[in-house]
Scaffold this motif. Structure first.
Motif: not given
Ligand code: SF4
Length: 418
Positions: A245-253, A258-261, A365-370
């Motif tokens: 039941d491990f369930a992430p709840c939030a992310y930066l794309n 935009p689909e990458s976590f 380059d796919n950086m952390c957005d934010g």
């Protein structure tokens, strides 16, 4: 492995360049370890207090931030670390020290707490070449993690987090570390997994402006054959083999995908070593929005006391968040079976997966957005994970697919400077 995670169903953390919980201060480049996954050149150089203040002034001018991650190098090497903590605290911001812990003593920790320290993030993993800990597995490294966590708990009132770089050969141990964190949720507030990356020199040529540069010469140019493509979805699936039941709840794309976590956050509800569930996206949204309304900033680290009042926090979010409802019901059932649980505190604990820079096939380059971990270079905010590029080449590098790797596509030739 693929994951069923859909980013559109999770809470996108609202962090951006100007309004972000974290500022990343590097008062020193010196370190007493040489971790395999490190992205900072180890140089025996400390910033003066005037230089530290200048960096803090840049953050204050450019960024609305809640906490300062004091990193490096290893900040414990800086002779004026308590004074740096006092400067951060005097700004009304939370001071967090990111350290490998090697130089930590109880006396220093007490002094740092008196200076206003809010918490620590210890970087501990099996690829650091630590004296006395070489050739240990990640599970065996838990003994060292426990030593640090118990030291912090004994001083009291400090947040305690752990970073661990995840390599191809240690990936299988991630579920064990998530289990260990759960058993210690009363004294471990955050567990961070940073997925190993290095420059892809076999696939790309790199340019700074018009000049081709040797990124392989940088500290993250290491070309030891190993996985550099572990992704957050894969780690989630692996954790779910142990904790379904491990369930992430939030992310930066990502900035390109935009689909990458790039930052993927889960928060467990636990007490007495038992996990009752994982809060959902609405809980995180409520938390961030309420804190911003109240303080004008997005929340970085929560004080340990705030993380131990699980019952009242959960009661407040019961109606809004299905994850909270599931965790609360599981806790109520457990308490009905074992009423002594009611005497024990509930804790919230974050599990964070960070998937650093990825290069897309076309060299974007796919950086952390934010990106939270922006540091200061020549008066500007820059990604701390790539600071060595402007230092060595005067600019961030641009990747261009090698023509052979791109199958002779004209795209690679077109992308090159004249
Ligand atoms: S962009 Fe780099 S420095 Fe920023 S959060 Fe991602 S990995 Fe960290």
């Amino acid at each position: 492995m693929t994951s069923t995670l859909d980013h559109r169903t999770l809470y996108r953390l609202p962090w951006n360049l100007a309004d972000n919980p974290i500022a990343w201060l590097e008062p020193t480049q010196a370190c007493n370890l040489a971790c395999e996954g490190c992205y900072r050149q180890n140089v025996k150089h400390h910033k003066s207090m005037d230089e530290v203040q200048a960096d803090l002034d840049v953050f204050a001018r450019l960024r609305n931030f809640d906490g300062v991650s004091i990193a490096g190098g290893d900040p414990l090497m800086h002779p004026e670390l308590p004074a740096i903590v006092r400067r951060v605290t005097a700004m009304g911001r939370k001071a967090i020290i990111n350290t490998n812990g090697l130089a930590m003593t109880r006396e220093l920790l007490v002094e740092l707490k008196a200076a206003g320290l809010m918490g620590l993030t210890f970087h501990v993993d099996s690829h650091q070449g630590r004296p006395g800990w070489r050739d240990k597995t990640e599970v065996e490294m838990n003994d060292l993690r426990s030593t640090f966590a118990e030291l912090v708990a004994s001083v009291g009132g400090l947040s305690c987090a752990f970073n661990s770089t995840v390599y191809g050969e240690t990936l299988h141990e991630v579920p064990d570390l998530v289990d260990w964190a759960g058993r210690n949720a009363g004294i471990v507030h955050t567990m961070v997994f940073i997925l190993y990356r290095s420059a892809a020199v076999e696939k790309f040529d790199y340019f700074a402006g018009r000049n081709q540069v040797d990124v392989g010469s940088l500290v993250y140019g290491d070309q030891k054959p190993q996985r550099t493509d572990i992704n957050a979805r894969e780690v989630v699936e692996l954790i779910r083999t142990r904790i379904p039941d491990f369930a992430p709840c939030a992310y930066l794309n990502g900035t390109a995908d935009p689909e990458s976590f790039k930052w993927l956050l889960a928060m467990r509800v636990a007490s007495a070593g038992n996990t009752y569930g994982w809060v959902g996206p609405k809980f995180m949204e409520l938390t961030q929005a309420a804190y911003h309304l109240w303080s004008g900033r997005y929340m970085s680290y929560a004080a340990p006391a705030a993380l131990s009042v699980g019952r009242s926090v959960l009661a407040g979010a019961w109606t809004m968040d299905p994850g909270v409802r599931r965790a609360s019901l599981a806790y109520a059932r457990a308490a009905a079976r074992s009423p002594s649980l009611l005497l024990q505190k509930q804790h919230m604990q974050s599990i964070l997966i960070i998937q650093p820079i990825d290069m897309m096939d076309d060299g974007a380059d796919n950086m952390c957005d934010g990106c939270p971990d922006m540091t200061v270079h020549e008066g500007k905010l820059v990604w701390s994970c790539r600071l060595e590029e402007p230092r060595a080449f005067g600019a961030f590098v641009r990747a261009v697919p090698k023509c052979a790797a791109a199958g002779g596509s004209p795209r690679c030739a077109d992308a090159r400077p004249d």
